[in-house]
Write a protein that holds these residues in place. Structure first.
Motif, mmCIF file in Angstrom:
data_model
loop_
_atom_site.group_PDB
_atom_site.id
_atom_site.type_symbol
_atom_site.label_atom_id
_atom_site.label_comp_id
_atom_site.label_asym_id
_atom_site.label_seq_id
_atom_site.Cartn_x
_atom_site.Cartn_y
_atom_site.Cartn_z
ATOM 1 N N THR A 1 71.854 9.562 10.637
ATOM 2 C CA THR A 1 72.866 9.204 9.890
ATOM 3 C C THR A 1 73.552 8.161 10.692
ATOM 4 O O THR A 1 73.908 7.007 10.966
ATOM 5 N N ASP A 2 74.288 8.533 11.903
ATOM 6 C CA ASP A 2 75.537 8.002 12.538
ATOM 7 C C ASP A 2 75.236 6.903 12.630
ATOM 8 O O ASP A 2 75.502 5.659 12.945
ATOM 9 N N GLU B 1 85.395 4.364 15.534
ATOM 10 C CA GLU B 1 84.640 4.954 15.334
ATOM 11 C C GLU B 1 83.288 5.559 15.231
ATOM 12 O O GLU B 1 81.872 4.972 15.663
ATOM 13 N N GLU B 2 82.521 4.673 13.199
ATOM 14 C CA GLU B 2 81.622 4.876 12.915
ATOM 15 C C GLU B 2 80.857 3.341 13.537
ATOM 16 O O GLU B 2 79.283 3.949 13.425
ATOM 17 N N LEU C 1 78.955 3.452 16.522
ATOM 18 C CA LEU C 1 77.530 3.775 16.335
ATOM 19 C C LEU C 1 76.088 3.832 16.012
ATOM 20 O O LEU C 1 75.690 3.613 16.158
#
Length: 284
Positions: free
Chosen positions: A94-95, A246-247, A250
């Motif tokens: 998911t990330d 941050e997201e 990833l």
């Protein structure tokens, strides 16, 4: 009395958790320990040599072995490891943004037709719930679909109903909570819990359940369409939610197909390889 204490343990845990008087971790540990101590006064220690004689101290000392032994943590340790690594596996996917293109494609396909939106909601919830976590399913599906439902004037209860039906059906997966708990309860004492073996006989029922969810989604979609009439979205389109830095760091869009192959291979290995589910999720 022991059966009564068992039911009382479950009820007290639910009450404490649902009323937020205690965190789930505290409730799940403290309540069984307390009722276990109470049970020490009702359990015959040596029924063969001393029938009817209750030794509270001996029972209390045996609690530690009951908690950690083959009938306690020992019987569910592998299941707990499977649950931990299944969440890690799907959480990493998911990330990495594996499900983002799928979500966008589903929303692009449903357009502004309430029937298609209802069907798309069911399909999207089923895909997202591959990780076996209901909280994650709602956290992904509701923010993604709610603006579309509100823009069309569709009921929010329709969204909640379809997501709950789809997630509830998919929650029967071997790494889902209900299957793990049922398999643990039905596994003979001293044996390791095998949630996959428990799941395979009910696989046809799960598939039939998914078909039923789609049928119900169609009925709900038709009801919404009849209630709203020919409503247009007035130029509004689905807008992907903004990601934090941050997201974004990833995300691995270039590895989308690699990750899809990983998911398919992991599920195939779970159903056919014969390896313990905990091992499979650890490896993948």
């Amino acid at each position: 009395m022991l059966a009564f204490l068992g039911f009382l343990t479950v009820v007290l845990m639910l009450v404490l958790i649902m009323t937020k008087k205690a965190s789930p971790l505290v409730a799940l540990i403290a309540v069984p320990v307390v009722t276990g101590i109470i049970a020490c006064g009702f359990f015959v220690t040596d029924p063969e040599n001393a029938p009817g004689v209750i030794d509270f101290v001996a029972n209390f000392k045996s609690m530690g072995k009951m908690i950690t032994g083959s009938s306690g943590i020992g019987s569910v340790a592998a299941t707990g490891v499977m649950f931990i690594f299944s969440i890690l596996f799907f959480g990493i996917l998911t990330d990495a943004g594996t499900f983002r293109p799928i979500i966008k494609k589903v929303l692009d396909l449903v357009g502004t037709d309430p029937i298609k939106i209802a069907i798309g909601t069911a399909i999207l919830a089923a895909i997202v719930h591959l990780d076996g976590s209901g909280a994650v399913t709602f956290l992904i599906c509701v923010p993604a679909l709610l603006p579309l439902y509100d823009a069309l004037g569709m009921k929010r209860t329709t969204l909640a109903t379809i997501v709950a039906l789809s997630a509830g059906t998919m929650n029967i997966l071997p790494w889902g909570g209900p299957t793990i708990r049922a398999a643990t309860a039905l596994t003979p004492e001293g044996q390791q819990t095998d949630a996959v073996a428990f799941f395979m006989p009910v696989l046809p029922a799960v598939l039939a359940g998914l078909v039923c969810v789609l049928v119900i989604a169609v009925f709900l979609g038709r009801a919404e369409k009849a209630r709203l009439g020919n409503v247009a979205l007035a130029g509004k389109a689905y807008v992907e939610p903004e990601l934090s830095d941050e997201e974004k760091a990833l995300l691995r869009p270039q590895l989308f197909w690699v990750n899809i192959v990983l998911i398919i291979a992991a599920i195939a290995a779970l159903l056919k390889s014969g390896f313990a589910p905990a091992v499979i999720f650890m490896v993948f």
